[in-house]
Design a protein around this motif. Structure first.
Motif, PDB file in Angstrom:
ATOM      1  N   LEU A  26      77.973 -57.069 -50.189  1.00  0.00           N
ATOM      2  CA  LEU A  26      76.894 -57.839 -49.577  1.00  0.00           C
ATOM      3  C   LEU A  26      75.589 -57.635 -50.348  1.00  0.00           C
ATOM      4  CD1 LEU A  26      75.827 -59.684 -47.359  1.00  0.00           C
ATOM      5  CD2 LEU A  26      75.509 -57.662 -45.917  1.00  0.00           C
ATOM      6  N   ILE A  29      75.706 -59.723 -53.434  1.00  0.00           N
ATOM      7  CA  ILE A  29      75.528 -61.147 -53.110  1.00  0.00           C
ATOM      8  C   ILE A  29      74.060 -61.435 -52.797  1.00  0.00           C
ATOM      9  CG2 ILE A  29      76.066 -62.933 -51.401  1.00  0.00           C
ATOM     10  CD1 ILE A  29      78.905 -61.774 -51.283  1.00  0.00           C
ATOM     11  N   LYS A  30      73.390 -60.511 -52.109  1.00  0.00           N
ATOM     12  CA  LYS A  30      71.965 -60.713 -51.811  1.00  0.00           C
ATOM     13  C   LYS A  30      71.153 -60.812 -53.093  1.00  0.00           C
ATOM     14  CE  LYS A  30      71.520 -58.483 -47.304  1.00  0.00           C
ATOM     15  NZ  LYS A  30      70.926 -57.337 -46.584  1.00  0.00           N
ATOM     16  N   ARG A  33      71.838 -64.126 -54.676  1.00  0.00           N
ATOM     17  CA  ARG A  33      71.130 -65.201 -53.970  1.00  0.00           C
ATOM     18  C   ARG A  33      69.658 -65.220 -54.370  1.00  0.00           C
ATOM     19  NH1 ARG A  33      67.956 -64.855 -49.874  1.00  0.00           N
ATOM     20  NH2 ARG A  33      68.833 -62.912 -49.091  1.00  0.00           N
ATOM     21  N   VAL A  89      76.123 -69.439 -52.592  1.00  0.00           N
ATOM     22  CA  VAL A  89      75.862 -68.003 -52.492  1.00  0.00           C
ATOM     23  C   VAL A  89      75.455 -67.641 -51.070  1.00  0.00           C
ATOM     24  CG1 VAL A  89      74.368 -66.137 -53.293  1.00  0.00           C
ATOM     25  CG2 VAL A  89      75.301 -67.742 -54.935  1.00  0.00           C
ATOM     26  N   THR A  90      74.662 -68.500 -50.431  1.00  0.00           N
ATOM     27  CA  THR A  90      74.250 -68.250 -49.052  1.00  0.00           C
ATOM     28  C   THR A  90      75.458 -68.263 -48.126  1.00  0.00           C
ATOM     29  OG1 THR A  90      72.083 -69.233 -49.481  1.00  0.00           O
ATOM     30  CG2 THR A  90      72.757 -69.069 -47.176  1.00  0.00           C
ATOM     31  N   GLU A  93      77.280 -65.108 -48.651  1.00  0.00           N
ATOM     32  CA  GLU A  93      76.535 -64.008 -48.018  1.00  0.00           C
ATOM     33  C   GLU A  93      76.796 -63.988 -46.512  1.00  0.00           C
ATOM     34  OE1 GLU A  93      72.000 -62.209 -47.840  1.00  0.00           O
ATOM     35  OE2 GLU A  93      72.277 -64.290 -48.428  1.00  0.00           O
ATOM     36  N   GLU A  94      76.759 -65.151 -45.886  1.00  0.00           N
ATOM     37  CA  GLU A  94      77.015 -65.223 -44.448  1.00  0.00           C
ATOM     38  C   GLU A  94      78.432 -64.768 -44.128  1.00  0.00           C
ATOM     39  OE1 GLU A  94      76.093 -69.298 -43.553  1.00  0.00           O
ATOM     40  OE2 GLU A  94      73.936 -68.962 -43.726  1.00  0.00           O
ATOM     41  N   LYS A  96      80.217 -62.678 -45.860  1.00  0.00           N
ATOM     42  CA  LYS A  96      80.280 -61.235 -46.084  1.00  0.00           C
ATOM     43  C   LYS A  96      79.620 -60.486 -44.925  1.00  0.00           C
ATOM     44  CE  LYS A  96      82.091 -59.954 -49.238  1.00  0.00           C
ATOM     45  NZ  LYS A  96      83.488 -59.521 -49.447  1.00  0.00           N
ATOM     46  N   ARG A  97      78.559 -61.070 -44.358  1.00  0.00           N
ATOM     47  CA  ARG A  97      77.914 -60.447 -43.186  1.00  0.00           C
ATOM     48  C   ARG A  97      78.890 -60.403 -42.005  1.00  0.00           C
ATOM     49  NH1 ARG A  97      72.248 -60.002 -43.714  1.00  0.00           N
ATOM     50  NH2 ARG A  97      71.397 -61.431 -45.247  1.00  0.00           N
TER      51      ARG A  97
END
Length: 144
Positions: A26, A29-30, A33, A89-90, A93-94, A96-97
């Motif tokens: 994560l 990925i952040k 992003r 990517v967003t 990220e979501e 992965k969250r």
């Protein structure tokens, strides 16, 4: 039985490793992003600057105007492409969250089960110890 000897300790360690791995992913990925958003911002600034320049040079030659227009169209395509990258990517990220939350909940669930098992073992040991004390007390009473 020590805590590390728990039958679930291996499962807890695996869940913890999975949780940490997901946290690292994560974080990567952040950063990705943020990088992609930075690129998008740079492209948008270039486009804004080019449009401002084009407006200032309204009385230029047709060739220059065509070149400027082609450059702006190219920037628009790059911006659209970059916006798509940011969306991808967003989304990653979501996802992965969500995975991180699920892994965290899974680990907590196993830890709670293990804690209940340990509590039950402790209670059982206390009951056995009390039975032994009761038997000894009964024998002492009968001996006197």
């Amino acid at each position: 039985m020590r805590v590390s000897d728990s039958p679930l300790s291996t499962v807890i360690r695996v869940r913890d490793m999975q949780l940490k791995k997901t946290q690292r992913e994560l974080a990567v990925i952040k950063v990705e992003r943020q990088t992609e958003e930075g690129r998008l911002s740079t492209l948008e600034e270039q486009q804004s600057s080019a449009m401002t320049d084009a407006v200032r040079k309204m009385k230029t030659r047709a060739v220059d105007l065509q070149t400027s227009q082609a450059f702006l169209q190219s920037l628009s395509r790059k911006i659209e492409h970059q916006e798509e990258k940011v969306r991808e990517v967003t989304t990653a990220e979501e996802g992965k969250r969500v995975e991180l939350v699920e892994r965290s909940q899974s680990k907590q669930m196993v830890e709670k089960i293990d804690q209940r098992r340990r509590d039950e073992e402790t209670k059982e040991q206390e009951r056995k110890a009390q039975r032994v004390i009761d038997v000894l007390a009964q024998r002492i009473k009968t001996d006197h």
